[in-house]
Design a protein around this motif. Structure first.
Motif, short mmCIF file in Angstrom:
data_model
loop_
_atom_site.label_atom_id
_atom_site.label_comp_id
_atom_site.label_asym_id
_atom_site.label_seq_id
_atom_site.Cartn_x
_atom_site.Cartn_y
_atom_site.Cartn_z
N ARG A 104 0.78 -1.31 -0.07
CA ARG A 104 0.07 -0.04 -0.06
C ARG A 104 0.74 1.41 -0.07
N THR A 105 2.26 1.26 0.12
CA THR A 105 2.93 2.18 -0.10
C THR A 105 3.71 2.63 -1.44
N SER A 106 3.47 3.85 -1.74
CA SER A 106 3.93 4.10 -3.09
C SER A 106 4.82 5.56 -3.04
N TYR A 107 5.87 5.37 -3.69
CA TYR A 107 6.62 6.48 -3.86
C TYR A 107 6.95 7.14 -5.13
N ARG A 108 7.24 8.37 -5.23
CA ARG A 108 7.43 9.06 -6.73
C ARG A 108 8.95 8.40 -6.77
N VAL A 109 9.32 8.28 -7.95
CA VAL A 109 10.73 7.98 -8.12
C VAL A 109 11.65 8.95 -8.03
N ALA A 110 11.10 10.18 -8.60
CA ALA A 110 11.98 11.13 -8.60
C ALA A 110 12.36 11.77 -7.05
N ASP A 111 11.34 11.56 -6.03
CA ASP A 111 11.66 11.79 -4.87
C ASP A 111 12.77 10.97 -4.02
N LEU A 112 13.18 9.76 -4.63
CA LEU A 112 14.12 8.42 -4.01
C LEU A 112 15.45 9.00 -4.36
N THR A 113 16.08 9.00 -3.36
CA THR A 113 17.77 9.39 -3.60
C THR A 113 18.41 8.33 -2.71
N HIS A 114 19.82 8.36 -2.97
CA HIS A 114 20.67 7.60 -2.15
C HIS A 114 20.28 5.96 -1.86
N ASP A 153 14.06 -13.61 -1.86
CA ASP A 153 14.03 -14.06 -3.25
C ASP A 153 15.29 -13.31 -3.76
N GLU A 154 16.39 -13.59 -3.87
CA GLU A 154 17.41 -12.96 -4.63
C GLU A 154 16.94 -12.50 -5.91
N ARG A 155 16.43 -13.47 -6.78
CA ARG A 155 16.34 -12.95 -8.08
C ARG A 155 15.16 -11.94 -8.24
N GLN A 156 14.07 -11.96 -7.31
CA GLN A 156 13.09 -11.04 -7.48
C GLN A 156 13.67 -9.68 -7.03
N PHE A 157 14.56 -9.71 -5.89
CA PHE A 157 15.10 -8.64 -5.20
C PHE A 157 15.83 -7.82 -6.23
N GLY A 158 16.60 -8.65 -7.12
CA GLY A 158 17.69 -7.90 -8.16
C GLY A 158 16.57 -7.40 -9.32
N GLN A 159 15.31 -8.12 -9.78
CA GLN A 159 14.63 -7.52 -10.91
C GLN A 159 13.75 -6.21 -10.26
N VAL A 160 13.57 -6.10 -9.20
CA VAL A 160 12.75 -4.87 -8.62
C VAL A 160 13.87 -3.73 -8.52
N THR A 161 15.25 -4.15 -7.91
CA THR A 161 16.21 -3.16 -7.97
C THR A 161 16.68 -2.60 -9.17
N ARG A 162 16.83 -3.38 -10.37
CA ARG A 162 17.13 -3.10 -11.49
C ARG A 162 16.09 -2.08 -12.32
N ALA A 163 14.81 -2.55 -12.00
CA ALA A 163 13.39 -1.85 -12.68
C ALA A 163 13.52 -0.31 -11.94
N LEU A 164 14.17 -0.26 -10.45
CA LEU A 164 13.85 1.18 -9.95
C LEU A 164 15.06 1.84 -10.32
N LEU A 165 16.34 1.12 -10.74
CA LEU A 165 17.28 2.01 -11.08
C LEU A 165 16.92 2.62 -12.75
N ARG A 166 16.51 1.90 -13.38
CA ARG A 166 16.09 2.06 -14.64
C ARG A 166 15.11 3.15 -14.70
N ALA A 167 14.19 3.29 -13.82
CA ALA A 167 13.21 4.34 -13.63
C ALA A 167 13.84 5.57 -13.17
N ARG A 168 15.04 5.36 -12.21
CA ARG A 168 15.77 6.78 -11.66
C ARG A 168 16.55 7.39 -13.03
N GLU A 169 17.10 6.48 -13.83
CA GLU A 169 17.76 7.03 -15.00
C GLU A 169 16.92 7.72 -15.93
N VAL A 170 15.82 7.10 -16.37
CA VAL A 170 14.67 7.79 -17.06
C VAL A 170 14.23 9.01 -16.50
#
Length: 173
Positions: free
Chosen positions: A39-49, A136-153
């Motif tokens: 139920r928690t949602s964050y704007r990608v632009a507000d996430l740092t570090h 789950d290490e695989r799911q964690f990696g997928q979520v982390t990479r997706a969030l990093l891609r969103a930050r780059e965009v």
């Protein structure tokens, strides 16, 4: 998304809105603009570090190691003060040494059985928060990479390469 979770479909996009879906599983959605976990949602632009780490060890395994170590230490002290260590045979010393390795074996088995979770931490509006945690290490990696891609965009203003999409500078002649 269907009930079985076999496939996921991106939500309908509004013309002009940037809502490209990067990752979607039940309870976790990463788009170019938003990162939603439960139920928690964050704007990608507000996430740092952003940083990843491992969570704490399983409480049951830690308690088992502590209790076993305390009991074996007590038995060792009791044998030392009563003079029982001088009457032991060589085979008894080997068995006692093997028993004293029990806490280390419990720690290894506990970490294999219930490994520490992977955690994604980041700063959101001036406070450090736990954004996502998974066993789950695989799911964690997928979520982390997706969030990093969103930050780059968000950082570069779109999917296009910023250097290739810029107009080259030409001198006035």
């Amino acid at each position: 998304m269907n009930r079985e979770g076999a496939t996921t479909r991106p939500q309908r996009t509004v013309p002009g809105a940037r809502s490209t879906l990067l990752y979607a599983r039940p309870g976790i959605i990463v788009t170019v603009d938003r990162f939603t976990v439960g139920r928690t949602s964050y704007r990608v632009a507000d996430l740092t570090h952003l940083r990843t780490t491992r969570g704490p060890h399983d409480r049951i395994a830690v308690r088992a190691v502590m209790i076993t170590s305390a009991m074996l230490g007590g038995v060792g002290l009791l044998l030392g003060f009563t003079g029982g260590l001088q009457r032991l045979t060589a085979g008894a010393y080997l068995i006692l040494g093997a028993v004293f390795l029990l806490p280390a074996a419990l720690a290894l088995v506990g970490d294999r059985w219930r490994p520490p979770p992977h955690e994604l931490w980041g700063w959101h509006r001036g406070a450090e928060v736990l954004l996502f945690s998974a066993d789950d290490e695989r799911q964690f990696g997928q979520v982390t990479r997706a969030l990093l891609r969103a930050r780059e965009v968000n950082r570069y203003g779109g999917w296009a390469d910023p250097v290739a999409s810029a107009d080259p500078w030409r001198p006035n002649r």
